[in-house]
Write an enzyme that holds these catalytic residues in place. Structure first.
Site, PDB file in Angstrom:
ATOM      1  NE  ARG A   1      36.382  46.502  31.475  1.00 55.09           N
ATOM      2  CZ  ARG A   1      37.114  47.597  31.314  1.00 55.09           C
ATOM      3  NH1 ARG A   1      37.497  47.965  30.102  1.00 55.09           N
ATOM      4  NH2 ARG A   1      37.443  48.348  32.338  1.00 55.09           N
TER       5      ARG A   1
ATOM      6  CE1 TYR B   1      38.255  36.512  35.266  1.00 54.47           C
ATOM      7  CE2 TYR B   1      38.408  38.870  34.876  1.00 54.47           C
ATOM      8  CZ  TYR B   1      38.313  37.803  35.754  1.00 54.47           C
ATOM      9  OH  TYR B   1      38.281  38.025  37.111  1.00 54.47           O
TER      10      TYR B   1
ATOM     11  CE  LYS C   1      31.046  47.693  32.528  1.00 56.24           C
ATOM     12  NZ  LYS C   1      31.886  47.179  33.496  1.00 56.24           N
TER      13      LYS C   1
ATOM     14  CG  HIS D   1      30.638  52.103  33.816  1.00 50.93           C
ATOM     15  ND1 HIS D   1      32.004  52.271  33.890  1.00 50.93           N
ATOM     16  CD2 HIS D   1      30.391  50.915  34.408  1.00 50.93           C
ATOM     17  CE1 HIS D   1      32.552  51.228  34.501  1.00 50.93           C
ATOM     18  NE2 HIS D   1      31.596  50.400  34.840  1.00 50.93           N
TER      19      HIS D   1
ATOM     20  CB  SER E   1      36.645  49.566  35.741  1.00 54.69           C
ATOM     21  OG  SER E   1      35.841  49.637  34.586  1.00 54.69           O
TER      22      SER E   1
ATOM     23  CB  CYS F   1      36.512  54.001  40.879  1.00 53.34           C
ATOM     24  SG  CYS F   1      38.088  54.114  40.017  1.00 53.34           S
TER      25      CYS F   1
ATOM     26  CG  ASP G   1      29.214  47.579  36.109  1.00 59.45           C
ATOM     27  OD1 ASP G   1      30.103  48.296  36.598  1.00 59.45           O
ATOM     28  OD2 ASP G   1      29.348  46.993  35.010  1.00 59.45           O
TER      29      ASP G   1
ATOM     30  NE  ARG H   1      36.096  42.595  37.932  1.00 59.01           N
ATOM     31  CZ  ARG H   1      35.588  43.828  37.992  1.00 59.01           C
ATOM     32  NH1 ARG H   1      34.318  44.003  38.300  1.00 59.01           N
ATOM     33  NH2 ARG H   1      36.344  44.874  37.740  1.00 59.01           N
TER      34      ARG H   1
HETATM   35  P1  GTP Z   1      33.755  47.583  38.486  1.00 57.02           P
HETATM   36  O1  GTP Z   1      33.015  46.346  38.843  1.00 57.02           O
HETATM   37  O2  GTP Z   1      35.084  47.321  37.891  1.00 57.02           O
HETATM   38  O3  GTP Z   1      32.962  48.512  37.625  1.00 57.02           O
HETATM   39  O4  GTP Z   1      34.158  48.294  39.885  1.00 57.02           O
HETATM   40  P2  GTP Z   1      33.321  49.139  40.961  1.00 57.02           P
HETATM   41  O5  GTP Z   1      33.251  50.564  40.521  1.00 57.02           O
HETATM   42  O6  GTP Z   1      32.048  48.456  41.272  1.00 57.02           O
HETATM   43  O7  GTP Z   1      34.302  49.116  42.229  1.00 57.02           O
HETATM   44  P3  GTP Z   1      34.159  48.351  43.641  1.00 57.02           P
HETATM   45  O8  GTP Z   1      32.993  48.849  44.449  1.00 57.02           O
HETATM   46  O9  GTP Z   1      34.200  46.897  43.384  1.00 57.02           O
HETATM   47  O10 GTP Z   1      35.480  48.818  44.381  1.00 57.02           O
HETATM   48  C1  GTP Z   1      36.757  48.574  43.862  1.00 57.02           C
HETATM   49  C2  GTP Z   1      37.800  48.707  44.911  1.00 57.02           C
HETATM   50  O11 GTP Z   1      37.747  49.990  45.527  1.00 57.02           O
HETATM   51  C3  GTP Z   1      37.643  47.685  46.046  1.00 57.02           C
HETATM   52  O12 GTP Z   1      38.912  47.155  46.353  1.00 57.02           O
HETATM   53  C4  GTP Z   1      37.109  48.495  47.184  1.00 57.02           C
HETATM   54  O13 GTP Z   1      37.506  47.983  48.425  1.00 57.02           O
HETATM   55  C5  GTP Z   1      37.674  49.885  46.935  1.00 57.02           C
HETATM   56  N1  GTP Z   1      36.753  50.934  47.449  1.00 57.02           N
HETATM   57  C6  GTP Z   1      35.420  51.017  47.247  1.00 57.02           C
HETATM   58  N2  GTP Z   1      34.873  52.062  47.909  1.00 57.02           N
HETATM   59  C7  GTP Z   1      35.891  52.668  48.556  1.00 57.02           C
HETATM   60  C8  GTP Z   1      35.971  53.807  49.423  1.00 57.02           C
HETATM   61  O14 GTP Z   1      34.978  54.488  49.738  1.00 57.02           O
HETATM   62  N3  GTP Z   1      37.213  54.139  49.887  1.00 57.02           N
HETATM   63  C9  GTP Z   1      38.333  53.409  49.555  1.00 57.02           C
HETATM   64  N4  GTP Z   1      39.495  53.795  50.053  1.00 57.02           N
HETATM   65  N5  GTP Z   1      38.285  52.313  48.768  1.00 57.02           N
HETATM   66  C10 GTP Z   1      37.094  51.957  48.269  1.00 57.02           C
HETATM   67  C1  SPV Z   2      34.483  46.874  34.671  1.00 56.12           C
HETATM   68  O1  SPV Z   2      35.651  46.674  34.288  1.00 56.12           O
HETATM   69  O2  SPV Z   2      33.987  48.025  34.705  1.00 56.12           O
HETATM   70  C2  SPV Z   2      33.657  45.747  35.119  1.00 56.12           C
HETATM   71  C3  SPV Z   2      34.179  44.393  34.962  1.00 56.12           C
HETATM   72  O3  SPV Z   2      32.545  45.955  35.590  1.00 56.12           O
HETATM   73  S1  SPV Z   2      33.985  43.765  33.342  1.00 56.12           S
HETATM   74  O4  SPV Z   2      32.729  43.009  33.295  1.00 56.12           O
HETATM   75  O5  SPV Z   2      35.114  42.894  33.075  1.00 56.12           O
HETATM   76  O6  SPV Z   2      33.898  44.846  32.400  1.00 56.12           O
HETATM   77 MN    MN Z   3      32.045  48.216  35.724  1.00 59.44          MN
END
Ligand code: GTP
Ligand code: SPV
Ligand code: MN
Length: 599
Positions: A71, A212, A221, A241, A263, A265, A288, A380
């Site tokens: 983004r 993308y 979003k 979110h 994002s 996290c 999400d 992704r």
């Molecule tokens: P968006 O799709 O961008 O909104 O991201 P998200 O909030 O769904 O994050 P996601 O679950 O994909 O995790 C992002 C990164 O954080 C990955 O590389 C995970 O491995 C890492 N991660 C997720 N949960 C944990 C956790 O409990 N501990 C640690 N250390 N890393 C974590």
């Molecule tokens: C985020 O960035 O929080 C996402 C990926 O979930 S995107 O669809 O690119 O916004």
């Molecule tokens: Mn997201």
């Protein structure tokens, strides 16, 4: 279906107007069929954009341009009538001025391309909470991804013909083709030409120059958060979110939890987690976005408006998130900016096995042990939600699921403990409003820097953030039964010790925190009141078997008063930017926090 088959004058003239401006070779009205999906994928294979994977059924790898990988928040605009309506946290441009700019950019921008018109629903088509959209795009990659991420269905056209409302979404990659000009594998426009624009008053989205993720898949979003947050404010509901999960105790009792993390996290990971705690079960509703309204039972009900996952690939493995791996291993998925193995599979950092050789996301040879990353950090997967082995049976319930707890959180190496329960709704809104997190690769620029990201909505709130806080307070104040409001918690899986190591194992062990939250929502679970909120009583989490040192436990489970006092000025400055639009209740919360810390 042809343009001439559409009866709604509003829909028909809107499509006609954009096709006149963009001058595509042809206009295709999408129907959402499997044949249409396959045709798009075949087109993309022929163009060199997609590579069909040998090792996963009906799946494709895609490599984007190096400039188009996440983004672009700097190029994202809220074009409300007044600057004040967009607030201090959004880029603003006057709508009339932006329309002139966009008119120039879109003129002839689809030359040599097909203009697709995608009818889609956010939420199950027949749900009263669902909302419809149409996305005009010149990108078959967007069409294929929208097929997975939303419910693409031409039956929506008849509903609009009969008077249903829809959000107008227009997208172009911004790369017109002159006669006989060959295409490139990933057409897009340079950064200064990219414009991701929102017109909240007229419920319109116009996006130029990027292909993308959230820049281009406009249901996500742009619609489900930036436009929907404005609709939610106007109509008295919440567009957030947030992941939504179903938590079942060993006794078979069920509670639904929603969590807002910025994002990258941990939302997808928490939503599909395999608990490292016997007898407990986590199932997925969404990973999400949550749309929430009070139900007839007086409780806040949430739906997941999406139909698929657009999940972060790096770090996803059978160890960290086995259910995400099982979801994509069933196939029917698109992998963007992952590395390719020599036997026709995808690879990314953190996966269970590392191949000796592969081709990195920039199409260069890559060797095991290389310091360069094989996959882009924001690589992704796009995968159908229905394929997730732990998708909850309620995930498409048109009435939504009743939420018992909200979790807020982010990446904080210091100060913030593992879990903290808000004293009440107002204190919880204060915790949401003062969320901060170290930035990730999900947006271009700034990775690692600490920034305030209220409710994980900083880049996604379509109006003044001060008014958004007020809306949250109003939702609490207007609750049909305040005793049925979700309890609010703040969590941090990312605390580090002096050696720079994560002190909390995270992932499946986050279930231990969910268990305590579950118990607190049942009026059980032991807590101690502190200056920042209620922390688990010693031993309430039962961490003895995890082998965490006493010093590290101290970091996770106690209040670092000096640390909090040191960040207070930043919290103050953050809240002050909202000026007179900062709700008084939050200023009061800040003063009370300061008094408690200094007591
Ligand atoms: P968006 O799709 O961008 O909104 O991201 P998200 O909030 O769904 O994050 P996601 O679950 O994909 O995790 C992002 C990164 O954080 C990955 O590389 C995970 O491995 C890492 N991660 C997720 N949960 C944990 C956790 O409990 N501990 C640690 N250390 N890393 C974590
Ligand atoms: C985020 O960035 O929080 C996402 C990926 O979930 S995107 O669809 O690119 O916004
Ligand atoms: Mn997201």
């Amino acid at each position: 279906m042809q343009l001439t088959d559409i009866k709604s004058p509003a829909l028909k003239s809107w499509i006609q107007q954009w096709s006149d401006l963009c001058t595509p070779d042809q206009v295709v009205i999408c129907d959402g069929s499997k044949a249409e999906y396959d045709a798009c994928c075949n087109l993309l294979v022929k163009a060199g954009t997609f590579i069909k994977l040998d090792k996963k059924p009906n799946s494709y790898a895609c490599r984007t341009d190096v400039s188009d990988v996440a983004r672009v928040e700097e190029r994202t605009f809220i074009c409300s009538e007044t600057k004040d309506a967009a607030g201090p946290t959004n880029n603003w441009c006057a709508p009339a001025e932006m329309r002139v700019t966009l008119n120039g950019l879109f003129k002839g921008c689809m030359a040599g391309r097909t203009m697709f018109v995608i009818p889609f629903s956010m939420g199950p088509v027949e749900s009263p909470i669902a909302k419809f959209g149409f996305e005009i795009t010149d990108s078959p990659y967007v069409v294929a991804n929208m097929h997975i991420m939303t419910r693409v269905n031409d039956s929506i056209i008849a509903k609009v013909d009969a008077g249903a409302e829809f959000v107008k979404c227009v997208h172009s990659v911004g790369y017109p083709l002159a006669a006989n000009q060959p295409d490139v594998p990933w057409p897009c426009a340079p950064i200064d030409k990219k414009h991701i624009t929102h017109f909240p008053e007229t419920r319109e989205i116009i996006s130029f120059g990027s292909g993308y993720g959230g820049n281009a898949l406009l249901g996500k979003k742009c619609f489900a958060l930036r436009i929907a947050s404005v609709q939610a404010r106007d109509e008295g509901w919440l567009a957030e979110h947030m992941l939504i999960l179903k938590l079942t105790s060993p006794q078979g009792e069920v509670k639904f939890v929603a969590a807002a993390f910025p994002s990258a996290c941990g939302k997808t990971n928490l939503a599909m987690m395999e608990p490292n705690l016997p007898g407990w079960k986590v199932e997925t509703i969404g990973d999400d976005i949550a749309w929430m309204k009070f139900g007839p039972d007086g409780r806040l009900h949430a739906i997941n408006p999406e139909n698929g996952f657009f999940g972060v690939a790096p770090g996803t493995s059978m160890k960290s998130n086995p259910n995400a791996m099982r979801t994509v291993n069933q196939g029917n998925s698109i992998f963007s900016n992952c590395a390719l193995t020599l036997d026709g599979d995808v690879y990314w950092e953190g996966m269970d096995q590392t191949p000796e050789n592969c081709v990195d996301w920039q199409r260069r040879p890559w060797k095991k042990g290389s310091t360069a990353k094989a996959a882009h950090p924001n690589a992704r997967f796009t995968a159908p939600a229905a394929q997730c082995p732990v998708i909850a049976k309620e995930w498409e319930d048109p009435a939504g699921v009743p939420i018992s707890a909200f979790l807020f959180g982010g990446r904080r190496a210091n100060v913030v403990p593992l879990v903290n329960e808000a004293q009440d709704w107002e204190h919880g809104v204060f915790l949401g409003a003062t969320m901060a997190s170290e930035m990730t690769a999900a947006a271009i620029g700034g990775a690692g820097q600490l920034r305030f990201d209220p409710f994980a909505m900083l880049p996604f709130c379509g109006y003044h953030m001060g008014d958004y806080f007020a809306h949250w307070l109003t939702v609490g104040a207007n609750a049909p039964d305040p005793s049925k409001l979700p309890k609010i918690f703040y969590v941090n899986w990312f605390r580090k010790n002096e050696a720079g190591k994560f002190v909390w194992p995270g992932f499946g062990d986050n279930a231990r925190v969910l268990k305590w939250i579950f118990e607190r929502c049942s009026g059980k679970g032991q807590a101690v009141a502190t200056a920042i909120g209620n922390l688990p009583a010693p031993d309430a989490l039962g961490l003895a078997d995890l082998g965490i040192t006493a010093a590290d436990q101290q970091l996770l489970l106690t209040v670092d008063k000096d640390g909090w006092l040191a960040v207070l000025p930043q919290i103050k400055a953050h809240l002050e930017q909202f000026g007179s639009r900062l709700p008084k209740a939050l200023a009061k919360q800040l003063a009370a926090l300061e008094a408690r810390l200094k007591a």
